[in-house]
Design a protein around this motif. Structure first.
Motif, PDB file in Angstrom:
ATOM      1  N   ALA A 131      -7.338 -15.330 -12.829  1.00  0.00           N
ATOM      2  CA  ALA A 131      -6.909 -15.188 -11.436  1.00  0.00           C
ATOM      3  C   ALA A 131      -8.070 -14.900 -10.501  1.00  0.00           C
ATOM      4  N   THR A 132      -9.159 -14.377 -11.027  1.00  0.00           N
ATOM      5  CA  THR A 132     -10.303 -14.026 -10.178  1.00  0.00           C
ATOM      6  C   THR A 132     -11.477 -14.983 -10.323  1.00  0.00           C
ATOM      7  N   SER A 133     -11.340 -15.995 -11.160  1.00  0.00           N
ATOM      8  CA  SER A 133     -12.456 -16.932 -11.341  1.00  0.00           C
ATOM      9  C   SER A 133     -12.080 -18.373 -11.046  1.00  0.00           C
ATOM     10  N   TYR A 134     -10.807 -18.604 -10.728  1.00  0.00           N
ATOM     11  CA  TYR A 134     -10.334 -19.952 -10.427  1.00  0.00           C
ATOM     12  C   TYR A 134      -9.607 -19.887  -9.090  1.00  0.00           C
ATOM     13  N   ASN A 135     -10.342 -20.133  -8.016  1.00  0.00           N
ATOM     14  CA  ASN A 135      -9.807 -19.858  -6.681  1.00  0.00           C
ATOM     15  C   ASN A 135     -10.143 -20.955  -5.685  1.00  0.00           C
ATOM     16  N   ASN A 136      -9.283 -21.080  -4.690  1.00  0.00           N
ATOM     17  CA  ASN A 136      -9.603 -21.832  -3.475  1.00  0.00           C
ATOM     18  C   ASN A 136      -9.882 -20.829  -2.363  1.00  0.00           C
ATOM     19  N   PHE A 137     -11.105 -20.807  -1.898  1.00  0.00           N
ATOM     20  CA  PHE A 137     -11.516 -19.965  -0.772  1.00  0.00           C
ATOM     21  C   PHE A 137     -12.730 -20.677  -0.188  1.00  0.00           C
ATOM     22  N   TYR A 138     -12.452 -21.697   0.636  1.00  0.00           N
ATOM     23  CA  TYR A 138     -13.485 -22.635   1.059  1.00  0.00           C
ATOM     24  C   TYR A 138     -14.605 -21.985   1.857  1.00  0.00           C
ATOM     25  N   GLU A 139     -14.356 -20.803   2.391  1.00  0.00           N
ATOM     26  CA  GLU A 139     -15.425 -20.087   3.084  1.00  0.00           C
ATOM     27  C   GLU A 139     -16.588 -19.748   2.151  1.00  0.00           C
ATOM     28  N   PHE A 140     -16.337 -19.834   0.839  1.00  0.00           N
ATOM     29  CA  PHE A 140     -17.377 -19.559  -0.149  1.00  0.00           C
ATOM     30  C   PHE A 140     -17.701 -20.781  -1.011  1.00  0.00           C
ATOM     31  N   GLY A 141     -17.182 -21.937  -0.660  1.00  0.00           N
ATOM     32  CA  GLY A 141     -17.468 -23.154  -1.409  1.00  0.00           C
ATOM     33  C   GLY A 141     -16.200 -23.862  -1.833  1.00  0.00           C
ATOM     34  N   THR A 142     -16.307 -25.142  -2.127  1.00  0.00           N
ATOM     35  CA  THR A 142     -15.130 -25.959  -2.417  1.00  0.00           C
ATOM     36  C   THR A 142     -14.828 -26.091  -3.907  1.00  0.00           C
ATOM     37  N   ASP A 143     -15.740 -25.701  -4.768  1.00  0.00           N
ATOM     38  CA  ASP A 143     -15.463 -25.737  -6.200  1.00  0.00           C
ATOM     39  C   ASP A 143     -14.691 -24.483  -6.589  1.00  0.00           C
ATOM     40  N   ALA A 165     -14.602 -15.414   9.928  1.00  0.00           N
ATOM     41  CA  ALA A 165     -15.527 -16.554   9.906  1.00  0.00           C
ATOM     42  C   ALA A 165     -16.904 -16.031  10.292  1.00  0.00           C
ATOM     43  N   ASP A 166     -17.646 -15.594   9.308  1.00  0.00           N
ATOM     44  CA  ASP A 166     -18.962 -14.993   9.526  1.00  0.00           C
ATOM     45  C   ASP A 166     -19.964 -15.727   8.636  1.00  0.00           C
ATOM     46  N   ARG A 167     -20.832 -16.523   9.246  1.00  0.00           N
ATOM     47  CA  ARG A 167     -21.785 -17.323   8.482  1.00  0.00           C
ATOM     48  C   ARG A 167     -22.748 -16.464   7.661  1.00  0.00           C
ATOM     49  N   SER A 168     -22.997 -15.249   8.102  1.00  0.00           N
ATOM     50  CA  SER A 168     -23.900 -14.396   7.341  1.00  0.00           C
ATOM     51  C   SER A 168     -23.268 -13.907   6.038  1.00  0.00           C
ATOM     52  N   GLN A 169     -21.933 -13.931   5.970  1.00  0.00           N
ATOM     53  CA  GLN A 169     -21.228 -13.476   4.772  1.00  0.00           C
ATOM     54  C   GLN A 169     -20.600 -14.613   3.987  1.00  0.00           C
ATOM     55  N   MET A 170     -20.370 -15.757   4.629  1.00  0.00           N
ATOM     56  CA  MET A 170     -19.590 -16.833   4.034  1.00  0.00           C
ATOM     57  C   MET A 170     -20.373 -18.145   4.052  1.00  0.00           C
ATOM     58  N   PRO A 171     -21.071 -18.462   2.963  1.00  0.00           N
ATOM     59  CA  PRO A 171     -21.918 -19.658   2.950  1.00  0.00           C
ATOM     60  C   PRO A 171     -21.152 -20.954   3.120  1.00  0.00           C
ATOM     61  N   GLY A 172     -19.863 -20.966   2.765  1.00  0.00           N
ATOM     62  CA  GLY A 172     -19.077 -22.187   2.881  1.00  0.00           C
ATOM     63  C   GLY A 172     -18.814 -22.625   4.306  1.00  0.00           C
ATOM     64  N   LEU A 173     -19.018 -21.723   5.260  1.00  0.00           N
ATOM     65  CA  LEU A 173     -18.797 -22.075   6.666  1.00  0.00           C
ATOM     66  C   LEU A 173     -19.788 -23.118   7.161  1.00  0.00           C
ATOM     67  N   ARG A 174     -20.855 -23.320   6.426  1.00  0.00           N
ATOM     68  CA  ARG A 174     -21.837 -24.334   6.820  1.00  0.00           C
ATOM     69  C   ARG A 174     -21.316 -25.749   6.566  1.00  0.00           C
ATOM     70  N   SER A 175     -20.259 -25.863   5.793  1.00  0.00           N
ATOM     71  CA  SER A 175     -19.694 -27.180   5.503  1.00  0.00           C
ATOM     72  C   SER A 175     -18.732 -27.599   6.601  1.00  0.00           C
ATOM     73  N   GLY A 176     -18.447 -28.887   6.645  1.00  0.00           N
ATOM     74  CA  GLY A 176     -17.512 -29.411   7.634  1.00  0.00           C
ATOM     75  C   GLY A 176     -16.137 -29.666   7.071  1.00  0.00           C
ATOM     76  N   VAL A 177     -15.784 -28.947   6.020  1.00  0.00           N
ATOM     77  CA  VAL A 177     -14.489 -29.170   5.364  1.00  0.00           C
ATOM     78  C   VAL A 177     -13.339 -28.907   6.321  1.00  0.00           C
ATOM     79  N   LEU A 178     -13.426 -27.812   7.071  1.00  0.00           N
ATOM     80  CA  LEU A 178     -12.391 -27.424   8.025  1.00  0.00           C
ATOM     81  C   LEU A 178     -13.056 -26.920   9.295  1.00  0.00           C
TER      82      LEU A 178
END
Length: 322
Positions: free
Chosen positions: A77-89, A176-189
């Motif tokens: 439950a803690t290693s298989y997640n969707n949380f795109y703010e931290f990446g899409t995998d 939505a904080d780019r300093s904390q969430m590397p996935g925000l650099r993507s254009g997914v959403l």
């Protein structure tokens, strides 16, 4: 979730679960099958990671809040997640969410309400008694889990805010904080991530404001320090790391609805009879029970919560209102 299909875009890396999904990880908690004890006892038998502060909850009396399904292991439950703010995998949130700072944290409550305000995390933790809820989680991608959450009904906070007669919907905005969430650099959403519920959905006792899981505070990758859990809807409706709750008169546009309206609707209720344009929703694969030859299980209407929430949608065309 949708009947008509427009030109399909190439699926994102996490839209369909990869085949390499944790095929042999159920041994760790193999003893957590159905037992002849209460659902609460079953939930408490599932250990957390042991590295986060404890967050106990009392037994919930909300009908449908303690399902007897076998729990998903904490590790899954803690290693298989969707949380795109931290990446899409699926593995990205666990790998990258250490940068999230869940304290200090505040949530702004605003819009069409008599008592708007800003709550810090400690005030929210004390707002109502914590309860243990064991919920099924169904992802729109066709996989599922069973998770013991800790929190209280969202209605407790809503009642404190005293929504006005103009409040027809509740909109949730996440960090939505780019300093904390590397996935925000993507254009997914388009960031920040926004979700919404009708006011009566938000007031339903099963709609949970969750602060913990498996008897501990939420891990960062699961939406720390607080998230929404609406178990009769697909998982993406349950906004993580919430920073703003706003009462509005008009139906908000959720992030996935904005990104791909032909595929993701506002309601997003679990409905096995309404396929996604690119895959069926009739069955699901339960994480932790997904060996090569494991048979998929049938998906239940409203994820098995029809008796509790079906009346919210009486008379609605659920294929049109997907």
């Amino acid at each position: 979730m949708l009947i008509k299909t427009t030109a399909a875009h190439e699926p994102l890396s996490s839209e369909i679960t990869p085949r390499r999904v944790y095929l042999n990880r159920r041994a760790a908690l193999a003893g957590l099958g159905l037992v002849a004890t209460s659902p609460l006892a079953l939930a408490q038998a599932a250990p957390g990671g042991g590295k986060l502060p404890k967050l106990p909850g009392g037994r919930s009396a909300v009908p449908g809040s303690l399902v007897m399904d076998k729990l998903t292991s904490y590790s899954d439950a803690t290693s298989y997640n969707n949380f795109y703010e931290f990446g899409t995998d699926k593995a990205d949130p666990a790998a990258n969410a250490h940068t999230l700072k869940p304290r200090p944290w505040t949530v702004s409550v605003e819009g069409e309400c008599a008592k708007p305000g800003r709550y810090d995390l400690d005030a929210l933790l004390k707002l109502a008694p914590m309860e243990e809820r064991v919920y099924r989680l169904r992802c729109v991608e066709g996989w599922s889990m069973v998770i013991p959450w800790v929190g209280y009904s969202l209605a407790e906070l809503i009642k404190k805010a005293e929504p006005t007669s103009k409040a027809k919907y509740v909109e949730f905005t996440t960090l939505a904080d780019r300093s904390q969430m590397p996935g925000l650099r993507s254009g997914v959403l388009d960031w920040p991530y926004v979700e919404g519920l009708r006011i009566d959905e938000a007031m339903h006792p099963l709609a949970l404001l969750a602060f913990g899981m498996y008897g501990e505070v939420l891990p960062n990758q699961n939406g720390a320090p607080l998230r929404l859990v609406t178990p009769w809807k697909y998982g993406f409706k349950s906004a993580k790391s919430i920073v703003k709750i706003r009462f509005v008169e008009k139906q908000p546009v959720s992030s996935w609805e904005h990104s791909a309206p032909q595929e993701y609707g506002f309601y997003s209720n679990v409905n096995p009879s309404v396929a996604h344009p690119r895959w069926s929703q009739a069955t699901e694969r339960r994480i932790g029970e997904d060996g090569l030859f494991a048979k998929k299980r049938p998906t239940l209407m409203f994820n098995g919560y029809e008796a509790q929430v079906g009346q919210l949608y009486a008379g609605m065309d659920l294929k049109r209102n997907f």
